[in-house]
Design a protein around this motif. Structure first.
Motif, PDB file in Angstrom:
ATOM      1  N   GLY A  65       0.782  -1.344   0.036  1.00  0.00           N
ATOM      2  CA  GLY A  65      -0.016   0.024  -0.059  1.00  0.00           C
ATOM      3  C   GLY A  65       0.777   1.257  -0.059  1.00  0.00           C
ATOM      4  N   TRP A  66       1.903   1.408   0.991  1.00  0.00           N
ATOM      5  CA  TRP A  66       2.664   2.535   1.073  1.00  0.00           C
ATOM      6  C   TRP A  66       3.296   2.569  -0.327  1.00  0.00           C
ATOM      7  CZ3 TRP A  66       3.496   7.173   2.232  1.00  0.00           C
ATOM      8  CH2 TRP A  66       4.813   7.681   2.142  1.00  0.00           C
ATOM      9  N   PRO A  67       4.280   1.682  -0.810  1.00  0.00           N
ATOM     10  CA  PRO A  67       5.053   1.960  -2.021  1.00  0.00           C
ATOM     11  C   PRO A  67       4.064   2.320  -3.248  1.00  0.00           C
ATOM     12  CG  PRO A  67       5.669   0.086  -1.040  1.00  0.00           C
ATOM     13  CD  PRO A  67       4.694   0.562  -0.161  1.00  0.00           C
ATOM     14  N   LEU A  68       2.797   1.934  -3.168  1.00  0.00           N
ATOM     15  CA  LEU A  68       2.065   2.109  -4.493  1.00  0.00           C
ATOM     16  C   LEU A  68       1.523   3.585  -4.200  1.00  0.00           C
ATOM     17  CD1 LEU A  68       0.208   1.450  -6.768  1.00  0.00           C
ATOM     18  CD2 LEU A  68      -1.661   0.718  -4.790  1.00  0.00           C
ATOM     19  N   VAL A  69       1.125   4.008  -2.915  1.00  0.00           N
ATOM     20  CA  VAL A  69       0.722   5.444  -2.882  1.00  0.00           C
ATOM     21  C   VAL A  69       2.083   6.442  -3.039  1.00  0.00           C
ATOM     22  CG1 VAL A  69      -0.018   7.313  -1.000  1.00  0.00           C
ATOM     23  CG2 VAL A  69      -0.992   4.973  -0.978  1.00  0.00           C
ATOM     24  N   VAL A  72       2.581   6.484  -7.011  1.00  0.00           N
ATOM     25  CA  VAL A  72       1.589   7.404  -7.677  1.00  0.00           C
ATOM     26  C   VAL A  72       1.831   8.968  -7.153  1.00  0.00           C
ATOM     27  CG1 VAL A  72      -1.034   8.306  -7.592  1.00  0.00           C
ATOM     28  CG2 VAL A  72      -0.150   5.887  -7.452  1.00  0.00           C
ATOM     29  N   TYR A  73       2.048   9.414  -6.036  1.00  0.00           N
ATOM     30  CA  TYR A  73       2.694  10.697  -5.785  1.00  0.00           C
ATOM     31  C   TYR A  73       3.906  11.167  -6.523  1.00  0.00           C
ATOM     32  CZ  TYR A  73       4.766  14.564  -3.344  1.00  0.00           C
ATOM     33  OH  TYR A  73       5.221  15.746  -2.874  1.00  0.00           O
ATOM     34  N   LEU A  74       4.933  10.172  -6.635  1.00  0.00           N
ATOM     35  CA  LEU A  74       6.043  10.648  -7.355  1.00  0.00           C
ATOM     36  C   LEU A  74       5.949  10.728  -8.899  1.00  0.00           C
ATOM     37  CD1 LEU A  74       8.904   8.248  -5.789  1.00  0.00           C
ATOM     38  CD2 LEU A  74       8.525  10.821  -5.472  1.00  0.00           C
ATOM     39  N   SER A  75       4.808  10.141  -9.216  1.00  0.00           N
ATOM     40  CA  SER A  75       4.562  10.060 -10.954  1.00  0.00           C
ATOM     41  C   SER A  75       3.800  11.587 -11.191  1.00  0.00           C
ATOM     42  CB  SER A  75       3.551   9.030 -11.234  1.00  0.00           C
ATOM     43  OG  SER A  75       2.339   9.296 -10.717  1.00  0.00           O
ATOM     44  N   LEU A  76       3.519  12.291 -10.097  1.00  0.00           N
ATOM     45  CA  LEU A  76       2.976  13.593 -10.224  1.00  0.00           C
ATOM     46  C   LEU A  76       3.950  14.590  -9.791  1.00  0.00           C
ATOM     47  CD1 LEU A  76      -0.709  13.031  -8.536  1.00  0.00           C
ATOM     48  CD2 LEU A  76      -0.056  12.715 -10.948  1.00  0.00           C
TER      49      LEU A  76
END
Length: 343
Positions: A65-69, A72-76
């Protein structure tokens, strides 16, 4: 008179709707209370099960969960190795990357490289899954019969699954070696020129598909063999007594009997193959050139090979890979529902 009648009807309808709303209010409250009570009773009754799965949920939340979130944040953002937080000696440098919204997605989706990688990834996945399923089904059918040495053959065919993947890939890399590989030595003994297995784009693609199929057959075979053994033998006996041929028995009994198992293993195999990083990276490193690069190896290259290392770009590739697999899973699930399969 007509107006009076219409007014009476309207008033009666309004009274009925008010009564219905009142009844709904009276029943909604107890219903919600009953649902809450049911949840409390379920928790009180099955508290041990909740306690047992809580650590698993916590661990999955931390490692997935944390790596996924975070991804997604880094991709922005525009994060790369030059503007992320880092420590050099005794000095700590704060992060300076900024939020850029969907710019990274626009850049990746407008890049021809993404579409080239996507096309080859789809071709690679379809080819591997199709060949693996066909061979696994054929071997499962053969091993489902009684013959001498069946246990030995089962063990031998499952062996590639037991060997660590990187060991198998390195062994195949040695076999594919152009100058000293066993395959080319055998061809040379037969008077056939050496094949550039890993040095030619076409041969390299065939090579990685071969290795992945070899690694995937044991899982497919074992799963389908279990499905075959769950089909009642009386069906085959009745069909044979009715004069059905081998092909007719296979088509009308075996394939329908394996539908549930087949749908599951095809889905799993597709997801695994789509993200099969070790085979591509360890066997060809995406080469020759970039002919065998798939989406996941390109994401790795963005994060660890490019200069500067583009963490935001890599995260964007990763999120797009996840989105593509989710779309595939949803479409696949809808197709199963239309066919009457429960999933």
């Amino acid at each position: 008179m007509a107006a009076h009648t219409s007014q009476s009807v309207a008033k009666a309808a309004g009274d009925e709707s008010d009564v219905a709303r009142g009844r709904s209010r009276r029943t909604d409250g107890p219903q919600r209370a009953a649902n809450r009570g049911g949840l409390k009773r379920a928790f009180a009754t099955h508290w041990y099960a909740w306690a047992m799965i809580a650590p698993v949920v916590l661990v999955l939340g931390i490692i997935i969960g944390w790596p996924l979130v975070r991804g997604v944040y880094l991709s922005l953002t525009d994060a790369n190795e030059r503007n992320v937080a880092r420590t050099i000696g005794a000095n700590h440098i704060e992060a300076t990357y900024t939020f850029v919204g969907l710019d990274n997605y626009t850049a990746v989706l407008s890049d021809p490289v993404f579409w080239q990688r996507l096309v080859w990834t789809v071709v690679w996945t379809v080819a591997c899954v199709t060949v693996t399923f066909a061979l696994g089904l054929a071997l499962a059918n053969m091993l489902n019969r009684d013959f001498k040495g069946r246990a030995f053959y089962r063990m031998a065919l499952i062996l590639p699954w037991a060997v660590p993947g990187f060991v198998s890939v390195f062994a195949w890399r040695f076999l594919f070696n152009r100058d000293n590989g066993i395959l080319n030595k055998l061809l040379d003994g037969g008077g056939i020129a050496a094949i550039p297995w890993l040095d030619d784009p076409t041969w390299a693609k065939l090579s990685v598909i071969t290795v992945n199929v070899w690694l995937g057959i044991p899982f497919m075979m074992v799963a389908l063999l279990g499905g075959l053994q769950s089909i009642p033998g009386e069906l085959y006996e009745a069909a044979e007594m009715d004069g059905a041929t081998t092909w007719q028995r296979f088509r009308h009994i075996t394939l329908p009997g394996l539908r549930s198992v087949s749908m599951t293993v095809i889905l799993l195999s597709t997801i695994w193959t789509f993200n099969m990083f070790p085979v591509i990276f360890l066997l060809t490193r995406g080469g020759p050139g970039d002919s065998t690069e798939i989406l996941v190896t390109q994401a790795f290259r963005e994060a660890f090979v490019s200069s500067p290392r583009d963490f935001a770009g890599s995260a964007t590739w990763g999120v797009l890979i996840l989105a593509l697999l989710m779309i595939f899973a949803l479409v696949y699930r809808r197709a199963l529902r239309k066919q009457g399969e429960v999933w």
